[in-house]
Design a protein around this motif. Structure first.
Motif, short mmCIF file in Angstrom:
data_model
loop_
_atom_site.label_atom_id
_atom_site.label_comp_id
_atom_site.label_asym_id
_atom_site.label_seq_id
_atom_site.Cartn_x
_atom_site.Cartn_y
_atom_site.Cartn_z
N PHE A 192 0.83 -1.20 0.00
CA PHE A 192 0.00 0.00 0.00
C PHE A 192 0.86 1.25 0.00
N ALA A 193 0.36 2.30 -0.65
CA ALA A 193 0.85 3.64 -0.39
C ALA A 193 0.18 4.12 0.90
N PRO A 194 0.70 5.17 1.55
CA PRO A 194 0.07 5.63 2.79
C PRO A 194 -1.42 5.94 2.64
N SER A 195 -1.82 6.54 1.52
CA SER A 195 -3.25 6.85 1.33
C SER A 195 -4.06 5.58 1.18
N GLU A 196 -3.50 4.57 0.51
CA GLU A 196 -4.21 3.29 0.36
C GLU A 196 -4.29 2.55 1.70
N ALA A 197 -3.21 2.62 2.48
CA ALA A 197 -3.24 2.00 3.81
C ALA A 197 -4.30 2.67 4.68
#
Length: 429
Positions: free
Chosen positions: A239-244
């Motif tokens: 994940f990217a931080p936004s996806e996480a």
């Protein structure tokens, strides 16, 4: 005339005007005096919509509010107590760990003191810990999670540092990694102090029992995977931080509302509103600060400050000491997000001129902020703890003094040993 208007802004700020309005007025005044079209302010707000990493802020905030409204804190306390309750000072370490986790999820120290204080304060007193120690511990631990993923202040620092574009490019993932060892250092020092205080409280120890640990883990089976999902997902490349943040918010929503049903559906709109009020405050301050930052860069204000400081302070180590004093004072008089957006555009260019890595500066900045929160005159944690536990602010100050001394030791280590911060970055630092 421009000088008079600037002085007027300072006066209305001191009179209690909303800080975002003062920052916006400063930026508009600067652009107007430079002959720049004032629509640049709207352009800066539009740019916020293009920053994918900012999606993490409302999502992590909402997840944190959901966790706070549920019985997740009680379950997490039971798990950590089952693991550590047999140690002298185990309950104090439990309080530190749970509060750090809770603050890292919500990004708000005040929420941690209010929510976790109701659970941990009576538990620590019942276990025989001195009242002053208990008060100081809860007041201090409310801000410990600022250095741990998915800390919202780390994300905001990363966004503002990327906007300035000074020094090597940094990522949110680098900041999350950089905060681990400094955060653990502070927790180890405070945990060691808790063990020393509890060395005579043998009656407070809870014998280790596999049965209790299994029962606690089973009860918290839905919350225990959360750190693995967030941290493992980001650093594992899933994940990217936004996806996480999206995965975390959806997971917590499903678990607490639909599976455990601890939050009724009728409560959701109110929780969303409370979370988004905080998010809105953060984003509007970030938006106006981006505009004011662009003006300051165009007007070469940081460069002029750097030249002035360089004339009087040649040593990098002396500058770091002065920087710590400045940031501690800022943390004691400002809330976290205003301090970030006001301080970073001024401090980052100057610090980089002294060859201080932007990632190291970010961890240093937040470490100072969390210590400044329980310093007089109006440290945020002091005020909230005084209100929450019905204690005079002077008494809260006395209670926090030993913790303050230990955190100052950790601050000096973090300041003058940058390898502690940058070690986990490897080739990415």
């Amino acid at each position: 005339m421009t000088l008079l208007l600037a002085l007027g802004l300072v006066v209305i700020a001191l009179m209690g005007a909303p800080l975002f309005a003062v920052i916006a007025a400063f930026a508009l005044l600067g652009f107007h005096s430079a002959g720049v079209d004032l629509s640049v302010m709207a352009v800066e707000f539009y740019r916020l919509a293009e920053m994918q990493v900012l999606l993490a802020i409302p999502l992590f905030t909402f997840a944190g509010y959901l966790l706070g409204e549920s019985r997740a804190p009680q379950r997490l306390v039971r798990v950590t107590n089952a693991v550590l309750g047999w140690m002298p000072g185990g309950l104090a370490i439990v309080a530190l760990a749970v509060c750090a986790f809770f603050t890292s999820m919500t990004g708000a120290t005040g929420i941690t003191i209010v929510a976790m204080g109701a659970l941990l304060y009576p538990a620590l007193k019942h276990a025989g810990y001195p009242e002053r120690f208990t008060l100081g511990l809860i007041t201090t631990s409310g801000s410990l999670g600022l250095l741990f993923a998915p800390s919202l202040p780390l994300i905001v620092y990363g966004v503002l540092a990327q906007q300035l574009g000074i020094g090597p490019p940094i990522t949110i993932e680098q900041l999350f990694l950089a905060g681990i060892l400094p955060g653990l250092l502070m927790m180890v020092l405070l945990g060691g102090y808790g063990m020393w205080v509890a060395r005579r409280l043998d009656h407070a120890l809870q014998p280790f029992a596999w049965r209790e640990l299994r029962a606690a883990l089973w009860e918290a089976k839905w919350e225990v995977p959360l750190p693995v999902v967030v941290i493992g997902g980001i650093y594992g490349g899933w994940f990217a931080p936004s996806e996480a943040a999206a995965v975390t918010a959806l997971y917590v929503l499903l678990v607490e509302v639909l599976i455990l049903r601890e939050i009724p559906l009728r409560r959701l709109p109110g929780l969303m509103r409370e979370a988004m009020v905080l998010v809105g405050a953060i984003l509007i301050i970030v938006g106006v600060s981006m505009a004011s930052t662009n003006y300051m860069v165009d007007a070469e204000i940081p460069a002029r400050l750097f030249e002035f400081i360089r004339e009087h302070v040649e040593s990098k180590w002396a500058f770091l000491m002065l920087l710590n004093l400045f940031l501690l004072v800022m943390g004691s008089v400002l809330e976290l997000y205003p301090a970030l957006v006001l301080g970073i555009p001024l401090v980052l260019p100057i610090a980089y001129g002294y060859d201080i890595h932007p990632v190291h500066l970010g961890i240093l900045f937040l470490t100072n902020m969390q210590i400044g929160f329980f310093l007089p005159p109006i440290g945020m944690s002091l005020v909230i703890a005084s209100y929450r536990f019905n204690q005079p602010i002077l008494e809260v100050c006395r209670a926090a003094l030993p913790f303050f001394a230990l955190l100052i030791v950790s601050l000096l280590v973090i300041t003058y040993w940058p390898a502690l911060t940058l070690a986990l970055l490897g080739g990415n630092g």
